[in-house]
Design a protein around this motif. Structure first.
Motif, PDB file in Angstrom:
ATOM      1  N   LEU A   1       0.811  -1.230   0.000  1.00  0.00           N
ATOM      2  CA  LEU A   1       0.000   0.000   0.000  1.00  0.00           C
ATOM      3  C   LEU A   1       0.838   1.271   0.000  1.00  0.00           C
ATOM      4  O   LEU A   1       0.422   2.300  -0.500  1.00  0.00           O
ATOM      5  CB  LEU A   1      -0.954   0.004   1.198  1.00  0.00           C
ATOM      6  CG  LEU A   1      -2.009  -1.104   1.199  1.00  0.00           C
ATOM      7  CD1 LEU A   1      -2.831  -1.061   2.483  1.00  0.00           C
ATOM      8  CD2 LEU A   1      -2.893  -0.993  -0.019  1.00  0.00           C
ATOM      9  N   GLY A   2       2.020   1.205   0.603  1.00  0.00           N
ATOM     10  CA  GLY A   2       2.909   2.352   0.598  1.00  0.00           C
ATOM     11  C   GLY A   2       2.705   3.279   1.777  1.00  0.00           C
ATOM     12  O   GLY A   2       2.082   2.927   2.779  1.00  0.00           O
ATOM     13  N   VAL A   3       3.248   4.466   1.632  1.00  0.00           N
ATOM     14  CA  VAL A   3       3.231   5.462   2.695  1.00  0.00           C
ATOM     15  C   VAL A   3       2.627   6.769   2.173  1.00  0.00           C
ATOM     16  O   VAL A   3       2.498   6.965   0.972  1.00  0.00           O
ATOM     17  CB  VAL A   3       4.655   5.733   3.242  1.00  0.00           C
ATOM     18  CG1 VAL A   3       5.226   4.499   3.925  1.00  0.00           C
ATOM     19  CG2 VAL A   3       5.588   6.218   2.141  1.00  0.00           C
ATOM     20  N   VAL A   4       2.294   7.628   3.102  1.00  0.00           N
ATOM     21  CA  VAL A   4       1.779   8.953   2.779  1.00  0.00           C
ATOM     22  C   VAL A   4       2.747   9.970   3.362  1.00  0.00           C
ATOM     23  O   VAL A   4       3.124   9.877   4.533  1.00  0.00           O
ATOM     24  CB  VAL A   4       0.366   9.164   3.361  1.00  0.00           C
ATOM     25  CG1 VAL A   4      -0.144  10.564   3.085  1.00  0.00           C
ATOM     26  CG2 VAL A   4      -0.594   8.125   2.793  1.00  0.00           C
ATOM     27  N   LEU A   5       3.165  10.916   2.532  1.00  0.00           N
ATOM     28  CA  LEU A   5       4.041  12.001   2.965  1.00  0.00           C
ATOM     29  C   LEU A   5       3.218  13.279   2.918  1.00  0.00           C
ATOM     30  O   LEU A   5       2.453  13.487   1.973  1.00  0.00           O
ATOM     31  CB  LEU A   5       5.243  12.149   2.030  1.00  0.00           C
ATOM     32  CG  LEU A   5       6.201  10.968   1.968  1.00  0.00           C
ATOM     33  CD1 LEU A   5       5.737   9.958   0.947  1.00  0.00           C
ATOM     34  CD2 LEU A   5       7.577  11.452   1.615  1.00  0.00           C
ATOM     35  N   LYS A   6       3.353  14.118   3.943  1.00  0.00           N
ATOM     36  CA  LYS A   6       2.567  15.342   3.980  1.00  0.00           C
ATOM     37  C   LYS A   6       3.277  16.393   4.816  1.00  0.00           C
ATOM     38  O   LYS A   6       4.103  16.060   5.670  1.00  0.00           O
ATOM     39  CB  LYS A   6       1.176  15.079   4.528  1.00  0.00           C
ATOM     40  CG  LYS A   6       1.138  14.403   5.889  1.00  0.00           C
ATOM     41  CD  LYS A   6      -0.263  14.169   6.400  1.00  0.00           C
ATOM     42  CE  LYS A   6      -0.870  12.917   5.881  1.00  0.00           C
ATOM     43  NZ  LYS A   6      -2.161  12.589   6.492  1.00  0.00           N
ATOM     44  N   PRO A   7       2.950  17.660   4.573  1.00  0.00           N
ATOM     45  CA  PRO A   7       3.525  18.706   5.421  1.00  0.00           C
ATOM     46  C   PRO A   7       3.158  18.447   6.876  1.00  0.00           C
ATOM     47  O   PRO A   7       2.087  17.903   7.165  1.00  0.00           O
ATOM     48  CB  PRO A   7       2.854  19.985   4.910  1.00  0.00           C
ATOM     49  CG  PRO A   7       2.380  19.671   3.540  1.00  0.00           C
ATOM     50  CD  PRO A   7       2.061  18.199   3.547  1.00  0.00           C
TER      51      PRO A   7
ATOM     52  N   GLU B   1       8.998   7.284  -5.962  1.00  0.00           N
ATOM     53  CA  GLU B   1       7.923   8.172  -5.495  1.00  0.00           C
ATOM     54  C   GLU B   1       8.253   8.742  -4.120  1.00  0.00           C
ATOM     55  O   GLU B   1       7.977   9.907  -3.835  1.00  0.00           O
ATOM     56  CB  GLU B   1       6.593   7.419  -5.445  1.00  0.00           C
ATOM     57  CG  GLU B   1       6.052   7.040  -6.805  1.00  0.00           C
ATOM     58  CD  GLU B   1       4.847   6.121  -6.748  1.00  0.00           C
ATOM     59  OE1 GLU B   1       4.206   5.966  -7.804  1.00  0.00           O
ATOM     60  OE2 GLU B   1       4.539   5.550  -5.675  1.00  0.00           O
ATOM     61  N   LEU B   2       8.859   7.914  -3.253  1.00  0.00           N
ATOM     62  CA  LEU B   2       9.259   8.376  -1.925  1.00  0.00           C
ATOM     63  C   LEU B   2      10.300   9.489  -2.029  1.00  0.00           C
ATOM     64  O   LEU B   2      10.185  10.531  -1.385  1.00  0.00           O
ATOM     65  CB  LEU B   2       9.819   7.205  -1.104  1.00  0.00           C
ATOM     66  CG  LEU B   2      10.317   7.538   0.293  1.00  0.00           C
ATOM     67  CD1 LEU B   2       9.148   7.806   1.226  1.00  0.00           C
ATOM     68  CD2 LEU B   2      11.154   6.397   0.836  1.00  0.00           C
ATOM     69  N   GLU B   3      11.309   9.288  -2.864  1.00  0.00           N
ATOM     70  CA  GLU B   3      12.361  10.294  -3.023  1.00  0.00           C
ATOM     71  C   GLU B   3      11.813  11.590  -3.628  1.00  0.00           C
ATOM     72  O   GLU B   3      12.194  12.683  -3.201  1.00  0.00           O
ATOM     73  CB  GLU B   3      13.490   9.735  -3.884  1.00  0.00           C
ATOM     74  CG  GLU B   3      14.260   8.630  -3.190  1.00  0.00           C
ATOM     75  CD  GLU B   3      15.157   7.830  -4.125  1.00  0.00           C
ATOM     76  OE1 GLU B   3      15.206   8.134  -5.335  1.00  0.00           O
ATOM     77  OE2 GLU B   3      15.804   6.882  -3.642  1.00  0.00           O
ATOM     78  N   ALA B   4      10.908  11.473  -4.596  1.00  0.00           N
ATOM     79  CA  ALA B   4      10.318  12.671  -5.206  1.00  0.00           C
ATOM     80  C   ALA B   4       9.510  13.453  -4.168  1.00  0.00           C
ATOM     81  O   ALA B   4       9.606  14.684  -4.078  1.00  0.00           O
ATOM     82  CB  ALA B   4       9.442  12.289  -6.394  1.00  0.00           C
ATOM     83  N   GLY B   5       8.721  12.742  -3.373  1.00  0.00           N
ATOM     84  CA  GLY B   5       7.944  13.399  -2.313  1.00  0.00           C
ATOM     85  C   GLY B   5       8.842  14.018  -1.264  1.00  0.00           C
ATOM     86  O   GLY B   5       8.586  15.125  -0.776  1.00  0.00           O
TER      87      GLY B   5
END
Length: 182
Positions: free
Chosen positions: A132-138, A155-159
């Motif tokens: 499912l992955g992770v969610v990155l947010k401010p 996607e992790l590195e881009a986020g």
């Protein structure tokens, strides 16, 4: 809306021992707590300190915001990582959020974290949360502004790069299917 996490809520917490817990304010609060016989709990590297008296009355210091008015509560409500730490400490169901510091914020990292770097722990969490992955947010904010989902390292590195552009930190947590939203 409030959310209740679905399966996968048992994501392991990252280590939070860091130099921030030794900052002068935390040392002063420890001394005050000792002298006044208050129970003091340090959360999120000492960024949040809870003081509790024998009657069970609690006060929180979040960063440098003291609970003389609603400022400490407002700060806590706006800071996803801090709110997550308080919820976890008190056994409240929540979607876990963890703070990720920019590599330029090395003062906030334990020496072994500085050796390992920022991305290694994020890769570990991503692997743990697969597929499912992770969610990155401010760290602060609302309405989904700046939120990114990452299911692979690229996607992790881009986020990571996007969120640290102009900021010193952000939050990460597991992507969880919601059992219900209320």
């Amino acid at each position: 809306p409030r959310t209740r996490p679905g399966p996968g809520a048992g994501v392991p917490a990252r280590r939070h021992d860091c130099a921030m817990a030794a900052r002068p304010l935390v040392r002063v609060l420890r001394e005050i707590a000792r002298k006044r016989q208050l129970r003091m709990t340090e959360l999120s590297c000492g960024w949040i300190c809870e003081l509790e008296d024998v009657a069970g009355r609690r006060a929180r210091i979040c960063g440098c915001a003291f609970p003389l008015n609603s400022q400490a509560s407002a700060s806590l409500a706006l800071d996803k990582a801090s709110a997550s730490a308080v919820f976890a400490h008190h056994g409240v169901a929540h979607v876990p959020h963890d703070i990720v510091f920019s590599p330029t914020a090395q003062y906030s990292m334990a020496p072994e974290e500085r050796q390992r770097g920022t991305l290694a722990g994020l890769y570990d969490l991503l692997d743990h949360c697969a597929p499912l992955g992770v969610v990155l947010k401010p760290k602060a904010g609302n309405s989904g502004a700046g939120v990114r989902r990452a299911q692979n390292r690229l996607e992790l590195e881009a986020g990571w790069q996007d969120l640290l552009h102009g900021s010193r930190d952000f939050c990460i947590g597991p992507f969880l299917p919601l059992a219900e939203e209320w």
